[in-house]
Design an enzyme around this catalytic site. Sequence first.
Site, PDB file in Angstrom:
ATOM      1  N   GLU A 138      58.190  26.056  45.188  1.00  0.00           N
ATOM      2  CA  GLU A 138      57.259  26.987  45.137  1.00  0.00           C
ATOM      3  C   GLU A 138      57.556  28.267  44.267  1.00  0.00           C
ATOM      4  O   GLU A 138      57.951  29.107  44.590  1.00  0.00           O
ATOM      5  CB  GLU A 138      56.926  27.610  46.603  1.00  0.00           C
ATOM      6  CG  GLU A 138      56.520  26.779  47.477  1.00  0.00           C
ATOM      7  CD  GLU A 138      56.165  27.486  48.751  1.00  0.00           C
ATOM      8  OE1 GLU A 138      56.881  28.181  49.278  1.00  0.00           O
ATOM      9  OE2 GLU A 138      55.077  27.165  49.465  1.00  0.00           O
ATOM     10  N   PRO A 139      58.173  27.769  43.081  1.00  0.00           N
ATOM     11  CA  PRO A 139      58.514  28.910  41.818  1.00  0.00           C
ATOM     12  C   PRO A 139      57.509  29.788  41.794  1.00  0.00           C
ATOM     13  O   PRO A 139      56.114  29.321  41.370  1.00  0.00           O
ATOM     14  CB  PRO A 139      58.986  27.846  40.661  1.00  0.00           C
ATOM     15  CG  PRO A 139      57.736  26.785  40.708  1.00  0.00           C
ATOM     16  CD  PRO A 139      57.839  26.503  42.393  1.00  0.00           C
ATOM     17  N   GLY A 140      57.451  30.965  41.544  1.00  0.00           N
ATOM     18  CA  GLY A 140      56.734  32.130  41.154  1.00  0.00           C
ATOM     19  C   GLY A 140      57.399  32.481  39.903  1.00  0.00           C
ATOM     20  O   GLY A 140      56.917  32.285  38.825  1.00  0.00           O
ATOM     21  N   ARG A 141      58.342  33.465  40.013  1.00  0.00           N
ATOM     22  CA  ARG A 141      58.774  34.046  38.573  1.00  0.00           C
ATOM     23  C   ARG A 141      59.333  32.886  37.489  1.00  0.00           C
ATOM     24  O   ARG A 141      59.170  33.101  36.394  1.00  0.00           O
ATOM     25  CB  ARG A 141      60.145  35.058  39.084  1.00  0.00           C
ATOM     26  CG  ARG A 141      61.332  34.331  39.477  1.00  0.00           C
ATOM     27  CD  ARG A 141      62.360  35.345  39.862  1.00  0.00           C
ATOM     28  NE  ARG A 141      61.834  36.047  41.009  1.00  0.00           N
ATOM     29  CZ  ARG A 141      61.946  37.254  41.382  1.00  0.00           C
ATOM     30  NH1 ARG A 141      62.378  38.222  40.261  1.00  0.00           N
ATOM     31  NH2 ARG A 141      61.369  37.893  42.406  1.00  0.00           N
ATOM     32  N   TYR A 147      64.125  47.490  43.944  1.00  0.00           N
ATOM     33  CA  TYR A 147      65.124  46.906  44.082  1.00  0.00           C
ATOM     34  C   TYR A 147      66.269  46.650  42.858  1.00  0.00           C
ATOM     35  O   TYR A 147      67.030  45.796  42.690  1.00  0.00           O
ATOM     36  CB  TYR A 147      65.240  45.378  44.528  1.00  0.00           C
ATOM     37  CG  TYR A 147      64.080  44.634  44.373  1.00  0.00           C
ATOM     38  CD1 TYR A 147      62.853  44.618  45.358  1.00  0.00           C
ATOM     39  CD2 TYR A 147      63.672  44.227  42.941  1.00  0.00           C
ATOM     40  CE1 TYR A 147      61.672  43.928  45.041  1.00  0.00           C
ATOM     41  CE2 TYR A 147      62.619  43.725  43.025  1.00  0.00           C
ATOM     42  CZ  TYR A 147      61.521  43.510  43.778  1.00  0.00           C
ATOM     43  OH  TYR A 147      60.374  42.572  43.311  1.00  0.00           O
ATOM     44  N   CYS A 156      56.187  61.189  38.174  1.00  0.00           N
ATOM     45  CA  CYS A 156      56.837  62.503  38.510  1.00  0.00           C
ATOM     46  C   CYS A 156      58.100  62.307  39.545  1.00  0.00           C
ATOM     47  O   CYS A 156      57.909  62.750  40.598  1.00  0.00           O
ATOM     48  CB  CYS A 156      55.907  63.451  39.104  1.00  0.00           C
ATOM     49  SG  CYS A 156      54.473  63.513  38.170  1.00  0.00           S
ATOM     50  N   GLU A 157      58.918  61.192  39.182  1.00  0.00           N
ATOM     51  CA  GLU A 157      60.050  60.899  39.992  1.00  0.00           C
ATOM     52  C   GLU A 157      61.378  60.693  39.039  1.00  0.00           C
ATOM     53  O   GLU A 157      61.154  59.843  38.125  1.00  0.00           O
ATOM     54  CB  GLU A 157      59.619  59.740  40.992  1.00  0.00           C
ATOM     55  CG  GLU A 157      58.505  59.867  41.715  1.00  0.00           C
ATOM     56  CD  GLU A 157      58.498  59.038  42.791  1.00  0.00           C
ATOM     57  OE1 GLU A 157      59.484  58.375  43.186  1.00  0.00           O
ATOM     58  OE2 GLU A 157      57.280  58.996  43.503  1.00  0.00           O
TER      59      GLU A 157
HETATM   60  C1  LIG Z   1      57.609  34.869  46.961  1.00  0.00           C
HETATM   61  C2  LIG Z   1      57.439  33.513  47.335  1.00  0.00           C
HETATM   62  C3  LIG Z   1      57.717  32.322  46.425  1.00  0.00           C
HETATM   63  C4  LIG Z   1      58.201  32.726  45.105  1.00  0.00           C
HETATM   64  O1  LIG Z   1      59.309  33.414  44.901  1.00  0.00           O
HETATM   65  P1  LIG Z   1      59.937  33.532  43.515  1.00  0.00           P
HETATM   66  O2  LIG Z   1      61.184  34.108  43.458  1.00  0.00           O
HETATM   67  O3  LIG Z   1      58.896  34.126  42.440  1.00  0.00           O
HETATM   68  O4  LIG Z   1      60.253  32.063  43.150  1.00  0.00           O
HETATM   69  C5  LIG Z   1      57.759  31.160  47.004  1.00  0.00           C
HETATM   70  N1  LIG Z   1      57.495  30.891  48.439  1.00  0.00           N
HETATM   71  C6  LIG Z   1      57.081  31.904  49.124  1.00  0.00           C
HETATM   72  C7  LIG Z   1      56.897  31.631  50.524  1.00  0.00           C
HETATM   73  C8  LIG Z   1      57.399  33.275  48.807  1.00  0.00           C
HETATM   74  O5  LIG Z   1      57.159  34.174  49.651  1.00  0.00           O
END
Ligand SMILES: *Cc1c(COP(=O)(O)O)cnc(C)c1O
Length: 451
Positions: free
Chosen positions: A308-311, A352, A379-380
Amino acid sequence: MVEKQKDMLGYEQPAPLGSAARFWPLTAHRGPGGEVFVGGVGLGAIAERYGTPVHVVDEADVRRRCTDYRRAFGGEVAYAGKAFLCRAMARWILKEGLSLDVCSAGELAVARAAGFPAHRILMHGNAKTPRDLTAALDYQAGRIVLDSPTEVIRLAALVGAAGTGRRQQVLVRVTPGVDGHSHPAITTGTEDQQFGFSLHSGAAEDAVARVLARPELDLVGLHCHIGSQVERVDAFERAAGLMVELLARIRDRHGRTLPQLDLGGGHAVAYRDYDIGSAPAELAPRIEAAVARACTAHHRPVPRLTVEPGRAISARAGVTVYRVISVKRSTSGRVFVAVDGGMSDNPRPALYGASYTVALVGRPATGAARMSTVVGRHCEAGDVLAADAYLPGDVHAGDLLAVLCTGAYHHSMASNYNLVLRPPVVAVHRGTPRLLIRRETDADLLRRDLG
Ligand SMILES: *Cc1c(COP(=O)(O)O)cnc(C)c1O
């Protein structure tokens, strides 16, 4: 002829973007006059047409990451929509053969509006509300990833009450106790945080037994996600081994060989020189081999794997362009370059300590580079976009700055702090810009303010 160079992941980049080339989208190149083109469109022209700040997304980059993942991994690749989701993005990943993770009714609504097929949707979340679960059932989302004992009961009840006779496919989220060694705020695989069922305490096995006892639920596998920005592949290998071991224990205890194993995302992206990015072509064989080894050891067939890649899909496709509003030198000599956005469009440095590569665009760089602190308009004192950016010495008000690798967790995390209007998202492809999400307006803000 455009000279070519290869970046760290082996992608060809037209020169010359210098040492920062690997942080730019794949189609980026610097043209004459210092302008940087992404998807064949000059960033200065985008700033002119759409204003600043503006998020720019390189469609070809997103699609290329998708195909690289599909080629590298034999199983299922599900894009984590929370990184960045809009209808166009959902359609791109659909066409590239990916599945989709959502973690709210809102993300599901966007997927649904894009016509994303329900059977390729997974719903996540440690605290899914009844509205989230109802939305998932209503659309018949393929799999729901269970995260608490209450949720097992609640979901089974909702499925039963729906009275369709349909059994809901589910996965159980397991916390394998593996530390991905990333920032604590994005570490989710260790014990003692709020996600999933602990492996070591036996909670995960208990959850499996509870789910198997519910006829409304169809347990198809296990899930884990050890964190984000995990640079160490051995952490994924260890998690894979532990998860297969648990699958084997479930078989021994319940006589059920679960067919799926979802190992989550968190594959690292290089935002700065010192970051280690992960390439799917390197990750996939190691993760798949770890799963295969463990399956051999436990005498079970290899499950269908999901990642499950996001970034890793969307981060590098994005660039945020800001206009410099002022440049100041503090009494200690520090140079502050203030831009027209900040923590409202990019809260990651404040959340982070995220760190970025910043580049001057729209004109040639002149003057020796000097260490500068790029700050936002909020404003921080913590509204710092880049604490240590090397920028040309003559940066001045009116210049354009590009912050790189902002395609994931930027627009999706944006807020209206200071009642600042959220920036638009513009896709660029083959010389054409396309507005995917328009800039917010004062009328948008006032629409929810009922006086
Ligand atoms: C956030 C998340 C991802 C993706 O994370 P990345 O760091 O963007 O790859 C995949 N699976 C689950 C369950 C998440 O919470």
